[in-house]
Design an enzyme around this catalytic site. Structure first.
Site, mmCIF file in Angstrom:
data_model
loop_
_atom_site.group_PDB
_atom_site.id
_atom_site.type_symbol
_atom_site.label_atom_id
_atom_site.label_comp_id
_atom_site.label_asym_id
_atom_site.label_seq_id
_atom_site.Cartn_x
_atom_site.Cartn_y
_atom_site.Cartn_z
ATOM 1 N N ASN B 70 35.119 -9.207 5.359
ATOM 2 C CA ASN B 70 35.483 -9.960 6.553
ATOM 3 C C ASN B 70 36.971 -10.236 6.568
ATOM 4 O O ASN B 70 37.594 -10.412 5.514
ATOM 5 C CB ASN B 70 34.673 -11.269 6.636
ATOM 6 C CG ASN B 70 35.282 -12.376 5.801
ATOM 7 O OD1 ASN B 70 36.268 -12.989 6.191
ATOM 8 N ND2 ASN B 70 34.698 -12.620 4.623
ATOM 9 N N ASN B 100 35.666 -28.521 3.368
ATOM 10 C CA ASN B 100 36.557 -27.564 2.711
ATOM 11 C C ASN B 100 37.889 -27.550 3.463
ATOM 12 O O ASN B 100 37.902 -27.412 4.683
ATOM 13 C CB ASN B 100 35.873 -26.182 2.733
ATOM 14 C CG ASN B 100 36.724 -25.065 2.144
ATOM 15 O OD1 ASN B 100 37.831 -24.803 2.606
ATOM 16 N ND2 ASN B 100 36.191 -24.385 1.141
ATOM 17 N N CYS B 131 45.378 -19.291 -0.837
ATOM 18 C CA CYS B 131 46.372 -19.361 0.215
ATOM 19 C C CYS B 131 47.742 -19.344 -0.444
ATOM 20 O O CYS B 131 47.947 -20.009 -1.459
ATOM 21 C CB CYS B 131 46.186 -20.684 0.954
ATOM 22 S SG CYS B 131 47.385 -20.940 2.268
ATOM 23 N N GLY B 244 28.342 -15.893 -4.978
ATOM 24 C CA GLY B 244 28.744 -14.492 -4.905
ATOM 25 C C GLY B 244 27.525 -13.602 -4.956
ATOM 26 O O GLY B 244 26.966 -13.356 -6.002
HETATM 27 C C1 LIG Z 1 32.373 -14.432 6.977
HETATM 28 C C2 LIG Z 1 32.830 -15.258 5.829
HETATM 29 C C3 LIG Z 1 33.649 -16.354 6.042
HETATM 30 C C4 LIG Z 1 34.081 -17.123 4.983
HETATM 31 N N1 LIG Z 1 34.881 -18.213 5.223
HETATM 32 C C5 LIG Z 1 35.282 -18.998 4.197
HETATM 33 C C6 LIG Z 1 36.049 -20.171 4.432
HETATM 34 O O1 LIG Z 1 36.335 -20.524 5.563
HETATM 35 N N2 LIG Z 1 36.458 -20.904 3.350
HETATM 36 C C7 LIG Z 1 36.126 -20.564 2.072
HETATM 37 O O2 LIG Z 1 36.513 -21.268 1.133
HETATM 38 N N3 LIG Z 1 35.381 -19.458 1.824
HETATM 39 C C8 LIG Z 1 34.958 -18.678 2.853
HETATM 40 N N4 LIG Z 1 34.184 -17.567 2.590
HETATM 41 C C9 LIG Z 1 33.827 -17.234 1.204
HETATM 42 C C10 LIG Z 1 32.426 -17.742 0.837
HETATM 43 O O3 LIG Z 1 32.399 -19.134 0.870
HETATM 44 C C11 LIG Z 1 32.005 -17.261 -0.542
HETATM 45 O O4 LIG Z 1 32.951 -17.718 -1.477
HETATM 46 C C12 LIG Z 1 31.908 -15.742 -0.672
HETATM 47 O O5 LIG Z 1 31.458 -15.184 0.541
HETATM 48 C C13 LIG Z 1 31.003 -15.293 -1.812
HETATM 49 O O6 LIG Z 1 29.659 -15.662 -1.614
HETATM 50 P P1 LIG Z 1 28.546 -14.674 -0.955
HETATM 51 O O7 LIG Z 1 28.660 -13.361 -1.638
HETATM 52 O O8 LIG Z 1 27.237 -15.359 -1.172
HETATM 53 O O9 LIG Z 1 28.902 -14.564 0.505
HETATM 54 C C14 LIG Z 1 33.716 -16.794 3.667
HETATM 55 C C15 LIG Z 1 32.880 -15.705 3.457
HETATM 56 C C16 LIG Z 1 32.432 -14.934 4.502
HETATM 57 C C17 LIG Z 1 31.530 -13.766 4.221
#
Ligand SMILES: Cc1cc2nc3c(=O)[nH]c(=O)nc-3n(C[C@H](O)[C@H](O)[C@H](O)COP(=O)(O)O)c2cc1C
Ligand SMILES: Cc1cc2nc3c(=O)[nH]c(=O)nc-3n(C[C@H](O)[C@H](O)[C@H](O)COP(=O)(O)OP(=O)(O)OC[C@H]3O[C@@H](n4cnc5c(N)ncnc54)[C@H](O)[C@@H]3O)c2cc1C
Ligand SMILES: Cc1cc2nc3c(=O)[nH]c(=O)nc-3n(C[C@H](O)[C@H](O)[C@H](O)COP(=O)(O)OP(=O)(O)OC[C@H]3O[C@@H](n4cnc5c(N)ncnc54)[C@H](O)[C@@H]3O)c2cc1C
Ligand SMILES: Cc1cc2nc3c(=O)[nH]c(=O)nc-3n(C[C@H](O)[C@H](O)[C@H](O)COP(=O)(O)O)c2cc1C
Ligand code: FES
Ligand code: FES
Lengths: 263, 304, 304, 263
Positions: B70, B100, B131, B244
């Site tokens: 993404n 967050n 960041c 993850g």
């Molecule tokens: C579409 C999308 C948007 C995300 N937006 C944020 C965000 O705004 N802030 C953040 O700390 N992590 C964000 N993440 C990261 C997730 O919180 C998470 O750390 C990461 O996706 C790994 O977990 P997963 O494999 O279960 O998705 C985002 C992930 C995805 C897929």
């Protein structure tokens, strides 16, 4: 969190596993029927996220992984939902091969559908290719409407059989009017009409521009790549005059006036 | 399977990953059913920044065989918009709220932390440190020194639990976690997305995503998450939120076994909005906790 | 599709990734057919170290849905054994030989580079820098300063092309590549495997791999490779050997479009020993270079 | 690279796509027949790496990804190869569902097979479970041999039909001798015999220890997790008295004397 007044038919929370009960082909299009007796009746223009319950994944590059968005094309009294699919990649390929006996995961109905014509205007429905899908259920709800459909060629125009009485244009003239469906539309824009369109972006942009020029209101059912379908990922945004909106919760039907352009 | 985390009592160990579940939008789609069957034991907001952000131009998504990339670009209403519009709605959720936040300087983050720290609707704060620091140019979360400095700047501004969300895109997340711990963090969460990209199949040489590069999530990063959680556990005593690629109870179990105290479900919610509750249930019932269909004894084992 | 790389003329742009093809063992399995249909335009050896290594205890492999994790542990005969037994056999290959070496100090690497640099059978050297420096404790390839110091120590010992193999497990491979370039590298190659692990399904909390953690390879890391190759290309002018998850011609094409000059096929050779030649052919014929089955115009596009 | 004297039947370089021409079940075991008319005749004890040509992937956790190793269990005059499979995970599950009309990718024959009995010794073949596979082709080559097979229970002992005349032991006594197959073996170790065994590690270890005790030579067909099957990955090592060896090129048959223990 105060209960908002729902502007749409709500989806049950959670995907549901439903049986495929029919599969028919119309030229390159597959009409898949899914039994959803306990599900709500979708608003015309709403969509659902679908995935095959078995073997979702393992296609080209291991995809599909995410579910796919499809307009609800029809709902029968017994709760049977119809979807019109075109095989364009690993997700639609897999769904197009499903047969009665297979199951799908369905989440929906989702999004905001079509709104009734303003001020008693006469509805004109314009579809391109598989964009026919939401127009079918909308035409049903309207009790019939002028429907103009554009297809690539006669083979694809077999899909027009899904909307009896529709007028057809094909790019190569092998069926119906030779040329763009917008040429048929131009002839309809005289009186007080409201246009409802779904199709590929260039067609929607042509419809938008034409309607803007004739000062005719239009509602456009758009598409964009979606991961979730319920506002969770912020992936499906389209640019509007007010900035990006998530198509899955603020659309898929958008008022043409909200868009500077369909890209 | 009630658990306690930074003083919060949670019904089960499964929360959502930031940015992967919008409770307000979901309420529009599902109505009150969402509140009745809320799938997570705490709700983590999408990242909030000081000023509003539009996010990146589309396309924002690329599908992988085992996940997705993404480049959403952290769209959000900014601090004021969030306080005015989102916070009141989220206060109605049946679970604690974790906000967050992210900023491009320690001062920005401190402002956000202070503002949210004052609100009783907010149970805890998560700091997204993926960041770049506009002043040093370094990715805050990739460098232990940057993280220490950030913690020093924000810690005085709230007594609420501060969770530092680590980035996997560095040589040693454990070093960063150790710095966070030494400088007052209450917990760490990991992993954030792994840097990745895809080419546009129709425009050779051009990236597909509007943002150029993006972040990989889903099953493709599960093995990365597991190893980083284990490495961080070996270095810090803080509670860990592991995430993850979790799709099933056994994936959550693996992260817990590796040292996590809570597990977040992210991308899997896109495929199944009720995934959080399903994973919690699979975990509680020890369902699906074994990988293979047959028990060990009766087969020719694989371990030569 | 003949290409030139560091002064070597290669029949096509596909080589093997170090440690994923053992030409000597393959000769035992396939006989002379291997030499007739040799799938790569250059042969890259498995990592050679000064002293012999047994490698890690089994199990050494864990399968993922989109790749695998290995903890092989760099078993090899050591410099002397390699010179005595392997080099003569590899000299019979129909393609140039690139020897991959690793050491835990700059002196060790210098010794290896000098020894192989003197041998006319060796066309180029690849430095595997995914190794901690025993003196500083830092991963050589994760730190630009370490890499610079290594290059300074080894560069004087050979005039042959030196390819620095970057690790993806750091905040900025591009910084490391820039340091390598500034200190005399002739090329860089990337990505090495991504750190990951799996839990033993039968022994809760215990890692599956004998080595504990391992390295992820295959399709799961393709998006990581693509973005790192692109970042490195944006920083250095050196030729790049791109690798990570290449299975088809279009994956190689993506890496070339992202800035690579050669592409290495690794894990895919395990599934298909002839993968190198197949990928080269798919690339040459522009076969399979488009992702989707249908051309753009006739469908409802996906880009909102 | 001087041509080494081959100590094995060489595999053609490259995997080949071959049709499945037969599928039979024997209790929980599936015998899969693959037509390989142009392939070489494998040595008894050699194996092949197999993968389904379609839908390899997309199972539990998206697996399988890598091909799987299987002993060649029989070769017919027309080049038909038989494999005996037990469904223990996503790879064998997929292969077990293949039917005539499906294709497999096959690489092989690979590895070093059984060596002839030393000094005219009498061969005794000992198998456990699906470890029967390499004993079938070896028994064929020997023109028949004393064969002792251990199974979990009568259901699994259905596999014994693959070796007519074999003596059977089951863990639960529901077929044949109640107890371990090594108990049957003990009774055979009197004269000048050489033992050939394949089965689960605890069985092989029991065979190794028993033969060592009786000073009887034994050749053990081992298993280990394999990614490639041709020496490329160094993943399949097993510990021997001389250190680790790659089972795919130095085995899968190892002399029991080379092993301190089967782990
Ligand atoms: C579409 C999308 C948007 C995300 N937006 C944020 C965000 O705004 N802030 C953040 O700390 N992590 C964000 N993440 C990261 C997730 O919180 C998470 O750390 C990461 O996706 C790994 O977990 P997963 O494999 O279960 O998705 C985002 C992930 C995805 C897929
Ligand atoms: C609200 C809505 C309603 C819809 N209604 C219908 C309908 O009624 N009938 C219908 O047939 N279709 C409909 N669609 C379109 C349908 O969702 C898509 O055709 C489908 O998602 C394609 O999936 P696929 O796997 O078959 O193809 P994909 O391979 O996903 O490809 C489709 C397009 O996506 C892009 N693409 C290629 N690879 C990737 C990748 N790895 N990741 C991301 N994008 C990629 C390319 O532009 C490609 O042309 C609708 C879409 C929306 C949003
Ligand atoms: C030389 C040789 C000959 C063989 N001959 C035969 C034969 O004739 N017939 C036969 O049926 N079998 C035979 N085997 C065994 C066969 O190769 C395995 O049963 C098969 O690979 C299992 O694959 P799977 O996907 O079905 O199961 P897997 O799920 O791969 O599981 C098998 C075992 O692998 C481990 N495992 C679980 N998950 C993973 C993972 N993600 N990555 C790595 N390991 C994991 C566990 O120990 C599990 O019990 C042979 C093996 C070798 C090496
Ligand atoms: C089993 C295995 C062994 C490897 N051994 C080495 C090695 O000895 N030296 C090295 O520099 N890289 C080694 N690698 C890394 C590969 O060369 C390559 O960088 C990585 O696998 C990514 O490419 P792939 O996805 O095409 O496999 C190994 C990879 C695998 C899978
Ligand atoms: S598809 Fe996820 S927000 Fe619209
Ligand atoms: S299976 Fe790869 S070396 Fe043996």
């Amino acid at each position: 969190m105060s209960a908002p007044r729902p502007d749409r038919t709500l989806a049950p929370f959670g995907r549901r596993r439903l049986p495929v009960v029919g599969r028919e082909t119309f030229g390159p299009y597959v009409v898949l029927s899914v039994a959803d007796a306990d599900g709500p009746a979708p608003d015309p223009g709403q969509f659902a996220m679908l995935a095959a319950a078995e073997r979702w994944g393992g296609g080209a590059d291991g995809r599909p992984f995410l579910p796919r968005a499809f307009s609800v094309a029809r709902r029968h009294g017994d709760g049977r939902l119809e979807f019109v699919l075109e095989d364009v990649g690993p997700g639609t390929e897999r769904l197009c091969e499903l047969e009665p006996g297979d199951d799908v995961w369905l989440l929906g109905p989702l999004g905001r559908g079509f709104a009734a014509p303003r001020d008693g205007r006469r509805p004109v429905l314009v579809g391109g290719g598989v964009g026919i899908a939401p127009l079918m259920i909308w035409g049903d709800a309207l009790g019939g409407a002028t429907t103009l459909l554009g297809f690539r060629d006669a083979a694809h125009a077999a899909g027009a059989a899904l909307v009896p009485g529709a007028r057809v244009a094909t790019d190569d003239g092998s069926a119906g009017h030779q040329g763009f469906v917008t040429e048929l539309l131009a002839a309809e824009l005289g009186g007080d009409v409201e246009v409802y369109a779904c199709g590929p972006p260039p067609m929607l942009e042509a419809v938008r521009a034409l309607c803007a020029e004739h000062d005719v209101p239009a509602q456009l059912a758009l598409e964009s790549g979606m991961a979730c379908g319920f506002g969770a990922c912020f992936g499906c945004v389209v640019p509007t005059r007010d900035g990006y909106v998530r198509l899955c919760v603020d659309g898929p039907v958008l008022d043409a006036a909200a868009l500077a352009e369909v890209a | 399977m009630a658990v306690s985390f930074c003083g919060l009592r949670l019904d089960h160990p499964i929360v959502n990953a930031s940015g992967t579940f919008d409770a307000i939008a979901a309420r529009r789609a599902f109505g009150d059913a969402l509140l009745r069957d809320f799938p997570f034991s705490a709700f983590v907001s999408k990242t909030v920044t000081l000023a509003p952000r539009q996010g990146n131009p589309p396309p924002r998504l690329w599908e992988l065989g085992a996940g997705m990339i993404n480049s959403i670009g952290l769209p959000n209403k900014g601090l004021e918009g969030y306080l005015a519009h989102d916070l009141p709605e989220l206060a109605a959720l049946p679970v604690p709220l974790i906000v967050n936040v992210m900023g491009s300087s320690a001062e920005d983050v401190a402002t956000l932390v202070r503002a949210f720290g004052e609100r009783e609707e907010v149970a805890a704060l998560e700091l997204n440190v993926s960041c770049p620091n506009v002043k040093t140019g370094l990715l805050m979360g990739a460098d232990p020194g940057e993280t220490a400095a950030l913690m020093d700047a924000v810690r005085p501004h709230t007594a609420k639990p501060l969770i530092v969300k680590l980035t996997p895109n560095c040589a040693s997340p454990a070093d960063v976690a150790a710095a966070a711990e030494a400088h007052g963090a209450d917990a760490v969460s990991l992993i954030n997305t792994v840097r990745g990209m895809a080419m546009d199949p129709r425009r050779p040489g051009e990236p597909w995503l509007g943002g150029g590069t993006g972040g990989i999530s889903g099953p493709a990063v599960r093995a990365v998450a597991l190893t980083q959680v284990r490495e961080v556990r070996a270095r810090v005593d803080l509670p860990i939120v592991g995430m993850g690629g979790v799709q099933r109870g056994r994936h959550a179990k693996d992260l817990l076994d590796a040292g996590a105290d809570l597990v977040a479900v992210g991308t899997e919610s896109f495929r199944d909005p009720g995934a959080g509750a399903r994973v919690a249930e699979e975990l509680a019932n020890c369902e699906d906790l074994v990988h293979t269909q047959q028990p060990a004894p009766a087969r020719i084992a694989h371990d030569g």
